[in-house]
Design a protein around this motif. Sequence first.
Motif, short mmCIF file in Angstrom:
data_model
loop_
_atom_site.label_atom_id
_atom_site.label_comp_id
_atom_site.label_asym_id
_atom_site.label_seq_id
_atom_site.Cartn_x
_atom_site.Cartn_y
_atom_site.Cartn_z
N LEU A 84 1.24 45.79 67.52
CA LEU A 84 -0.23 45.76 67.50
C LEU A 84 -0.84 47.12 67.19
CD1 LEU A 84 -1.09 43.29 70.42
CD2 LEU A 84 -1.00 42.85 67.96
N SER A 104 7.11 35.16 65.62
CA SER A 104 7.06 35.55 67.03
C SER A 104 6.65 37.01 67.09
CB SER A 104 8.45 35.35 67.66
OG SER A 104 8.45 35.83 68.99
N LEU A 105 5.41 37.24 67.48
CA LEU A 105 4.88 38.61 67.55
C LEU A 105 5.17 39.17 68.94
CD1 LEU A 105 3.30 40.93 66.27
CD2 LEU A 105 1.21 39.85 67.08
N CYS A 106 6.11 40.10 69.02
CA CYS A 106 6.56 40.65 70.30
C CYS A 106 5.69 41.84 70.68
CB CYS A 106 8.02 41.07 70.22
SG CYS A 106 9.11 39.77 69.59
N THR A 107 5.06 41.78 71.82
CA THR A 107 4.11 42.83 72.20
C THR A 107 4.16 43.11 73.69
OG1 THR A 107 1.74 43.36 72.32
CG2 THR A 107 2.32 41.03 72.35
N ALA A 109 1.48 43.79 75.12
CA ALA A 109 0.18 43.16 75.43
C ALA A 109 -0.90 44.14 75.85
CB ALA A 109 0.33 42.06 76.50
N LEU A 112 -3.43 43.45 73.32
CA LEU A 112 -3.53 42.07 72.84
C LEU A 112 -4.95 41.50 72.97
CD1 LEU A 112 -2.16 39.64 71.65
CD2 LEU A 112 -1.42 38.95 73.94
N PHE A 127 2.90 34.39 70.38
CA PHE A 127 2.95 35.71 70.98
C PHE A 127 4.09 35.72 71.99
CE2 PHE A 127 -1.71 35.67 69.97
CZ PHE A 127 -1.65 36.68 69.02
N SER A 128 4.93 36.73 71.91
CA SER A 128 6.03 36.90 72.87
C SER A 128 5.76 38.19 73.64
CB SER A 128 7.38 36.96 72.14
OG SER A 128 8.43 37.11 73.07
N VAL A 129 5.25 38.03 74.85
CA VAL A 129 4.81 39.18 75.64
C VAL A 129 5.96 39.73 76.48
CG1 VAL A 129 3.26 39.96 77.46
CG2 VAL A 129 2.43 38.39 75.70
N ALA A 158 -5.20 34.90 75.76
CA ALA A 158 -4.65 34.32 74.53
C ALA A 158 -4.50 32.81 74.65
CB ALA A 158 -3.30 34.97 74.20
N VAL A 165 1.85 31.22 73.84
CA VAL A 165 2.34 32.48 74.40
C VAL A 165 3.63 32.22 75.17
CG1 VAL A 165 1.81 34.50 75.80
CG2 VAL A 165 -0.04 33.26 74.67
#
Length: 386
Positions: A84, A104-107, A109, A112, A127-129, A158, A165
């Motif tokens: 991000l 799969s957007l790994c963050t 957070a 976010l 979203f993969s937190v 989200a 998520v």
Amino acid sequence: MAIPFFKEMRIGGYLLKQKLLGRKRYPLVLMLEPLFRCNLACAGCGKIDYPDAILNRRMTAQECWDAADECGAPMVAIPGGEPLIHKEIGEIVRGLVARKKFVSLCTNALLLEKKLDLFEPSPYLFFSVHLDGLRDHHDKAVSQKGVFDRAVSAIKAAKARGFTVNVNATIFDGHPAEEIAKYLDFCAELGVGVSMSPGYAYERAPDQEHFLNRTKTKKLFRDVFALGKGKKWNFMHSGLFLDFLAGNQEYECTPWGMPARNIFGWQKPCYLLGEGYAKTFKELMETTDWDSYGTGRYEKCADCMAHCGYEPTAATAALNNPLKAMWVSLRGIKTSGPMAPEIDMSKQRPAQYIFSEQVQKKLSEIRRDEALAAQQKAAQKASTAA
């Protein structure tokens, strides 16, 4: 918003196609790292120990899309660094979704909630937190207080906006099974799926004392799964991978299953190990000495049971033996009795340490590119003045 059956069907169809085509090696998930810069410095991370000149580099949106096209995997995971932070991340994700890639957007957070407007809910976007445990454990793991609360707040925001998520947890030695079970109960109450993986023993990670070995990993996951009997924990893994974590399957890793592309190029041999780089995906597949990596073959792979190497193996095993996969799904994970035999480690080759060499090579390339850009700018300025 999630359509798991739709996703499973698409990926299952992709795997079946590879099998029918007789392909021995093929990618399942592209691990796309558009930058290494992160806004956290976790003790177990081995991805952010680079000079600023490298941490400041970014893959362009076009480079990200080209990597996805070149690779052809049905899924794209975007870890980092912290994706991000990338100014073009919204555009990158839109381009991948337009290609009908499951993203799969790994963050962690932290950004976010602020950046949710960059994205649109889609069955192709997840979203993969990063959430390693409950409040005290997670904040300690990421070396910063308050991160857990911000991550949970972002997850709720989200979900309220219609996004799917999940959370991902890296498990280290010293995390009691009872606490992991409470964490999984919390995630079930939060309404998110969970992916878990024992931390890979990064040679550059600040904390070298809490990586699990294979024996401890299997014992820990057996204890966790035993505490989960009768509960409806929502794991984002295949049953056979979870059975492997509990020591009931003997698998060799599939490093080409989740190939990694970052600012250096295509990483050899996998997302976790940087043993050289290829300019193209084709070059990666054709020039990597795959047989020289893996548990029992290479010292750096000795204790690895990470999802990126073994989930593709479990997926292939399920395709080749669906009745076994169905039996594990119906029976649940076995948490007692003998474990599958361990891989022989007596013939593994010693580790090679080439991190500094790769960094110096990349720094030389950056300095060369900057000098060339400066020359071109000066020439353009002189031409304009004339």
